[in-house]
Design a protein around this motif. Structure first.
Motif, PDB file in Angstrom:
ATOM      1  N   VAL A  95      36.972  43.103  36.552  1.00 46.67           N
ATOM      2  CA  VAL A  95      37.054  43.817  37.828  1.00 46.67           C
ATOM      3  C   VAL A  95      38.398  44.541  37.926  1.00 46.67           C
ATOM      4  O   VAL A  95      39.440  44.028  37.487  1.00 46.67           O
ATOM      5  CB  VAL A  95      36.892  42.836  38.999  1.00 46.67           C
ATOM      6  CG1 VAL A  95      36.992  43.561  40.338  1.00 46.67           C
ATOM      7  CG2 VAL A  95      35.564  42.099  38.890  1.00 46.67           C
ATOM      8  N   ALA A  96      38.407  45.718  38.519  1.00 46.28           N
ATOM      9  CA  ALA A  96      39.650  46.463  38.728  1.00 46.28           C
ATOM     10  C   ALA A  96      40.550  45.726  39.709  1.00 46.28           C
ATOM     11  O   ALA A  96      40.096  45.246  40.752  1.00 46.28           O
ATOM     12  CB  ALA A  96      39.335  47.863  39.247  1.00 46.28           C
ATOM     13  N   CYS A  97      41.835  45.639  39.396  1.00 45.52           N
ATOM     14  CA  CYS A  97      42.800  45.013  40.306  1.00 45.52           C
ATOM     15  C   CYS A  97      42.861  45.780  41.623  1.00 45.52           C
ATOM     16  O   CYS A  97      43.099  45.201  42.687  1.00 45.52           O
ATOM     17  CB  CYS A  97      44.177  44.979  39.661  1.00 45.52           C
ATOM     18  SG  CYS A  97      44.246  44.179  38.052  1.00 45.52           S
ATOM     19  N   ALA A  98      42.649  47.102  41.548  1.00 39.88           N
ATOM     20  CA  ALA A  98      42.719  47.941  42.740  1.00 39.88           C
ATOM     21  C   ALA A  98      41.632  47.604  43.746  1.00 39.88           C
ATOM     22  O   ALA A  98      41.716  48.007  44.909  1.00 39.88           O
ATOM     23  CB  ALA A  98      42.615  49.416  42.342  1.00 39.88           C
ATOM     24  N   ALA A  99      40.612  46.831  43.334  1.00 41.59           N
ATOM     25  CA  ALA A  99      39.559  46.440  44.260  1.00 41.59           C
ATOM     26  C   ALA A  99      40.080  45.472  45.307  1.00 41.59           C
ATOM     27  O   ALA A  99      39.466  45.326  46.374  1.00 41.59           O
ATOM     28  CB  ALA A  99      38.394  45.798  43.498  1.00 41.59           C
TER      29      ALA A  99
END
Length: 423
Positions: free
Chosen positions: A294-298
């Motif tokens: 999963v993207a950290c920016a999520a």
């Protein structure tokens, strides 16, 4: 092998005067250090009279303690007098009854009533001194959001030039000292909870307050002394309650203004093409769909980038911070995350956060399973090199050197402290 040191009684240089004044209260209550020995520094002193709140509470406590001593001595003296004056071997006759002795009954009822009234009046006065928010004394307005198991501090009076409000995860920077008129420079705190009940408490700067979902608590904290102070969640809130810590860094007004100005104008640096930071930036923003990473920016925000999620702690100034895992670990003051051991802890955290901090909701990136709302889920996968790239990007998120708040104040112990204790 970690070169570490357990610290139970650290004190900063120049705090001897505070120590002498606070020692009496600390000794009486037996709470000089509330958390005992910890791998990370845990110095909590409720007798710190640099705080306006603590001074008011100390003055009230002095009266209550003095009255308690007077009552104890008076009752003890009367008890011993009665025992020895009316011993059975010297008074064989039946004891006389004093029912109907109006003067004695007035004393027995009136004395406690006077004490209770006195303490009530003084308590109300202390509440009036410590509870109201005096807007003209406010030097900063911060919203503290508590969630399992971390803190986010948003500066609600400071708009970022890149958009949104200035914020920082797990490290609260506040002004210290007094204005030219001698009034304390207060920090107005608004406390919120995002899931369950938590409690904000930094004993050196003021009172503890509960963070209750759906409710807001507003009050002020203050200290005359620029320093780094320890804060903890003080309400049992789950598996990592003991690991839900934060730091309060109190700066003098000039240094605080420098920090706020730099934070307000901060834009995350653009990584150099082909660098580890650029690869880490791409993984941070996009994740790796083919492996389920999963993207950290999520979940996180980085000021001046597309990452703008409020789900997790704000990472805008992560490279300047010196704490990891909501205060579970501390990096060396000078080297920060460039220190090999500190960097390894960062790698371990990114690889499998739930594995090193029970209850953490951050997904692991080694394919491990973890719990979310009682449901088992499987994390994605990043290679060791990819995790190292993400770490490199996070370490690049730094404020200008003149706004590095960790370099502006003395700590209770200037030696670097890393987790694990002597190995």
């Amino acid at each position: 092998m970690l070169n570490t040191k357990r610290t139970c009684t650290g004190r900063a240089k120049g705090l001897r005067a505070r120590g002498r004044r606070g020692l009496a209260l600390t000794g009486l209550l037996g709470l000089g250090l509330l958390t005992g020995c910890q791998p990370a520094q845990q110095t909590l002193t409720i007798g710190d009279l640099a705080s306006r709140y603590n001074v008011a509470m100390w003055e009230l406590s002095i009266v209550a303690i003095a009255l308690s001593i007077i009552i104890f001595l008076g009752v003890s003296a009367l008890l011993f007098y009665t025992v020895f004056r009316f011993r059975e071997d010297k008074n064989p006759d039946e004891a006389q009854q004093f029912h109907g002795n109006d003067k004695l009954e007035v004393v027995l009822v009136g004395f406690p009533v006077v004490i209770v009234l006195l303490l009530s009046v003084l308590s109300v006065r202390t509440m009036a001194q410590t509870t109201p928010v005096v807007e003209e004394n406010v030097g900063s307005e911060i919203t503290a959001l508590a969630k399992q198991f971390w803190w986010n501090f948003t500066y609600t009076d400071t708009e970022s030039a890149a958009g949104g409000l200035v914020a920082n995860g797990n490290e609260m920077i506040m002004p210290a000292g007094r204005s030219e008129s001698g009034d304390p420079i207060d920090t107005k705190l608004t406390l919120q909870a995002g899931d369950v009940i938590h409690e904000f408490w930094t004993p050196n700067i003021g009172a503890q307050r509960q963070a209750i979902p759906g409710s807001e608590k507003v009050w002020t904290v203050h200290t005359d002394r620029p320093a780094v102070y320890q804060g903890n969640c003080n309400y049992l809130c789950g598996a990592s309650h003991a690991n839900m810590r934060y730091k309060v860094i109190a700066l003098d007004p000039t240094d605080y203004a420098t920090f706020i100005s730099a934070a307000q104008n901060y834009v995350a640096p653009e990584p150099a093409p082909g660098s580890a930071e650029e690869r880490g930036y791409n993984l941070f923003m996009n994740g790796k769909a083919e492996t389920g990473a999963v993207a950290c920016a999520a979940c996180h925000r980085v000021q001046g980038t597309p990452a703008n999620s409020p789900v997790g702690p704000d990472l805008s100034f992560f490279g300047t911070r010196r704490t990891l895992g909501a205060g579970m670990w501390e990096a060396p003051l000078e080297q920060g995350w460039d220190d090999p051991q500190a960097n390894q802890h960062l790698i371990n955290w990114l690889t499998n956060s739930p594995g090193v901090k029970p209850g953490s909701l951050m997904p692991p990136y080694d394919g491990s399973t973890y719990q979310v709302n009682g449901q088992e889920q499987k994390g994605g996968v990043l290679t060791a090199e990819e995790i190292s790239d993400v770490a490199a990007y996070l370490k690049s998120l730094q404020l200008p050197e003149e706004a590095n708040y960790w370099q502006k104040v003395e700590r209770f112990n200037s030696e670097s402290i890393l987790p694990g204790g002597p190995q």
